[in-house]
Design an enzyme around this catalytic site. Structure first.
Site, PDB file in Angstrom:
ATOM      1  CE  LYS A  80      -4.411   1.035   0.172  1.00 18.56           C
ATOM      2  NZ  LYS A  80      -5.494   0.316  -0.517  1.00 18.56           N
ATOM      3  N   GLY A 180     -24.915   2.917   2.055  1.00 17.71           N
ATOM      4  CA  GLY A 180     -24.097   3.536   1.009  1.00 17.71           C
ATOM      5  C   GLY A 180     -24.591   3.032  -0.331  1.00 17.71           C
ATOM      6  N   GLY A 182     -23.013   3.980  -3.481  1.00 14.99           N
ATOM      7  CA  GLY A 182     -22.035   4.518  -4.435  1.00 14.99           C
ATOM      8  C   GLY A 182     -21.811   3.522  -5.554  1.00 14.99           C
ATOM      9  CB  VAL A 184     -18.973  -1.059  -4.459  1.00 14.19           C
ATOM     10  CG1 VAL A 184     -19.240  -2.456  -3.944  1.00 14.19           C
ATOM     11  CG2 VAL A 184     -17.515  -0.909  -4.866  1.00 14.19           C
ATOM     12  CB  ALA A 185     -23.920   0.131  -3.028  1.00 12.14           C
TER      13      ALA A 185
HETATM   14  P1  NAD Z   1     -18.167   5.400  -3.429  1.00 17.42           P
HETATM   15  O1  NAD Z   1     -17.511   6.638  -2.925  1.00 17.42           O
HETATM   16  O2  NAD Z   1     -18.598   5.349  -4.860  1.00 17.42           O
HETATM   17  O3  NAD Z   1     -19.452   5.049  -2.556  1.00 17.42           O
HETATM   18  C1  NAD Z   1     -19.513   5.197  -1.169  1.00 17.42           C
HETATM   19  C2  NAD Z   1     -20.874   5.790  -0.846  1.00 17.42           C
HETATM   20  O4  NAD Z   1     -21.048   5.758   0.565  1.00 17.42           O
HETATM   21  C3  NAD Z   1     -21.016   7.246  -1.294  1.00 17.42           C
HETATM   22  O5  NAD Z   1     -22.175   7.398  -2.090  1.00 17.42           O
HETATM   23  C4  NAD Z   1     -21.138   8.007   0.034  1.00 17.42           C
HETATM   24  O6  NAD Z   1     -21.967   9.144  -0.050  1.00 17.42           O
HETATM   25  C5  NAD Z   1     -21.722   6.950   0.944  1.00 17.42           C
HETATM   26  N1  NAD Z   1     -21.545   7.205   2.367  1.00 17.42           N
HETATM   27  C6  NAD Z   1     -20.477   7.757   3.012  1.00 17.42           C
HETATM   28  N2  NAD Z   1     -20.727   7.834   4.338  1.00 17.42           N
HETATM   29  C7  NAD Z   1     -21.961   7.305   4.537  1.00 17.42           C
HETATM   30  C8  NAD Z   1     -22.770   7.093   5.676  1.00 17.42           C
HETATM   31  N3  NAD Z   1     -22.350   7.451   6.898  1.00 17.42           N
HETATM   32  N4  NAD Z   1     -23.975   6.494   5.517  1.00 17.42           N
HETATM   33  C9  NAD Z   1     -24.412   6.151   4.277  1.00 17.42           C
HETATM   34  N5  NAD Z   1     -23.690   6.341   3.158  1.00 17.42           N
HETATM   35  C10 NAD Z   1     -22.482   6.901   3.278  1.00 17.42           C
HETATM   36  O7  NAD Z   1     -17.150   4.224  -3.092  1.00 17.42           O
HETATM   37  P2  NAD Z   1     -17.177   2.732  -3.646  1.00 17.42           P
HETATM   38  O8  NAD Z   1     -16.101   2.596  -4.652  1.00 17.42           O
HETATM   39  O9  NAD Z   1     -18.567   2.332  -3.944  1.00 17.42           O
HETATM   40  O10 NAD Z   1     -16.646   1.948  -2.353  1.00 17.42           O
HETATM   41  C11 NAD Z   1     -17.512   1.641  -1.279  1.00 17.42           C
HETATM   42  C12 NAD Z   1     -16.748   0.826  -0.245  1.00 17.42           C
HETATM   43  O11 NAD Z   1     -16.250  -0.352  -0.844  1.00 17.42           O
HETATM   44  C13 NAD Z   1     -15.524   1.537   0.356  1.00 17.42           C
HETATM   45  O12 NAD Z   1     -15.408   1.139   1.697  1.00 17.42           O
HETATM   46  C14 NAD Z   1     -14.366   0.977  -0.455  1.00 17.42           C
HETATM   47  O13 NAD Z   1     -13.148   1.031   0.278  1.00 17.42           O
HETATM   48  C15 NAD Z   1     -14.835  -0.445  -0.652  1.00 17.42           C
HETATM   49  N6  NAD Z   1     -14.241  -1.120  -1.809  1.00 17.42           N
HETATM   50  C16 NAD Z   1     -14.357  -0.578  -3.039  1.00 17.42           C
HETATM   51  C17 NAD Z   1     -13.825  -1.256  -4.126  1.00 17.42           C
HETATM   52  C18 NAD Z   1     -13.957  -0.720  -5.527  1.00 17.42           C
HETATM   53  O14 NAD Z   1     -13.681  -1.462  -6.468  1.00 17.42           O
HETATM   54  N7  NAD Z   1     -14.416   0.503  -5.717  1.00 17.42           N
HETATM   55  C19 NAD Z   1     -13.167  -2.489  -3.951  1.00 17.42           C
HETATM   56  C20 NAD Z   1     -13.064  -3.026  -2.661  1.00 17.42           C
HETATM   57  C21 NAD Z   1     -13.618  -2.325  -1.593  1.00 17.42           C
END
Ligand code: NAD
Length: 355
Positions: A80, A180, A182, A184-185
């Protein structure tokens, strides 16, 4: 911080610090373990309050990458990078290129990609100075957006848990509560909705909520998500959300989501286990992103291969559930064991090779 002492405690091979007064870059690269291959993990840029805080994050996150890649069956180690600074104020092309030169000095022992505070565009600047980069945009021959495969892997992990709990892996009619909404979801939700699952979501961003509604997802308040009656609770925003306070509120049979470091402390995995809530270990089911990035190393990126490998998360999750059942241990511990056993067995082979 006593760095060598901490490295020994976590099992790190190498920690390198870099300072470039010309660009203001101050950064750390932590290489945890290269038994399986070159270390790989994103570059995080964050306004850390102190060097100790940055170092602690680099150590913790690089160790987690070793476990993630090992459990996913990838030939990658854990690494990292962290840059101390505010990505909104301090990030310049010169700083990113200086970071690229730093990454390059390690000669491929560390491969970088994006993380919190860095974007695909930033990676292009880093790539100007080093070839040791993965996850570039597809137009540049890279594997592109990681969240698509991450979403698929989470869905596969949910299905494996469903088969274990209900004897049938169909998610039709099951309710999934997502914290959340975003990248991934929303990709996970596409698969769920296609299978006629019911999705409930919360977010703190209006744009994310609008997107959820447009997909036919019911929206609830940010704090109400913990008390929502559901079959699967899916943390997809922040780490540390499964803790002593929230576990009491959960009304689900399964916790399976994309966020990293969901358990506030390891003991929370044991508490879920005692309460009969199946926990899908985060590093196991959110590995689709690193699987996708790894698919471009040493060969042209092939999305079909990446998809096939990501779908295997179903079998990996099923294996963890079987070990948990057989050994009467939590799924969190069983996933750690899966990773540790793979590392130990490959270390043995290397030992034999080296005579
Ligand atoms: P993203 O920023 O697109 O989505 C995260 C969402 O969470 C945002 O819409 C944000 O507004 C929301 N959020 C933040 N605080 C919040 C709260 N207190 N309550 C409700 N919603 C809240 O990020 P992402 O890429 O979708 O990643 C989401 C998670 O998955 C992160 O923890 C990231 O580390 C993990 N992750 C992502 C990937 C990837 O490929 N992008 C891979 C492995 C793990």
């Amino acid at each position: 911080m006593n760095v060598l002492h901490k490295m020994a405690e976590y099992g790190h091979e190498q920690v390198t610090m870099y300072s470039d007064p010309d660009t203001g870059l101050r950064g750390i690269i932590a290489i945890h373990d290269t038994t399986l291959g070159p270390s790989c993990g994103g570059t995080r840029m964050w306004p850390y309050a102190s060097e100790d805080e940055a170092l602690a994050d680099a150590l913790r996150l690089s160790q987690a990458m070793t476990y993630k890649s090992a459990a996913a069956g990838l030939n990658l180690g854990g690494g990292k990078g962290v840059i101390i600074g505010d990505p909104r104020a301090d990030k310049t092309e010169a700083l990113l290129r200086a970071w690229g030169r730093f990454v390059d000095t390690l000669g491929g022992r560390y491969l970088t990609t994006t993380d919190v505070g860095t974007t695909g565009r930033d990676l292009e600047s880093v790539h100007q100075e080093t070839d040791h980069v993965v996850g570039l945009d597809v137009t540049l021959g890279g594997s592109g957006d990681t969240s698509i495969m991450t979403g698929l892997g989470i869905y596969m992990g949910m299905k494996a848990c469903a088969a274990h709990v209900w004897g049938d892996d169909s998610l039709r009619g099951k309710t999934v509560a997502m914290q959340g909404f975003g990248k991934v979801a929303s990709h996970t939700a596409e698969h769920l909705l296609e299978e006629d699952a019911r999705v409930i979501a919360t977010d703190i961003s209006q744009a994310a909520l609008d997107k959820a509604r447009s997909m036919g997802v019911k929206v609830v308040g940010a704090d109400d998500i913990y008390d929502t009656d559901c079959d699967i609770f899916a943390p997809c925003a922040l780490g540390g959300v499964i803790n002593a306070e929230t576990i009491d509120r959960l009304r689900c049979r399964i916790v399976a989501g994309g966020a990293n470091n969901q358990l506030a402390v390891p003991e929370d995995g044991e508490t879920l286990h005692r309460r009969g809530i199946i926990y899908a270990p985060d590093f196991l089911i959110n590995a689709g992103g690193i699987i996708n990035a790894a698919a471009e190393i040493g060969q042209p990126y092939n999305p079909d291969r990446s998809r096939q490998q990501t779908e295997r998360i179903y079998e990996q999750m099923a294996a963890v559930l079987a070990t948990s059942h057989k050994k009467e241990i939590s799924t969190a511990r069983a996933a750690d064991l899966l990773a540790e056993q793979r590392l130990a067995s490959v270390r043995q082979v290397r030992h034999v090779w080296r005579g």
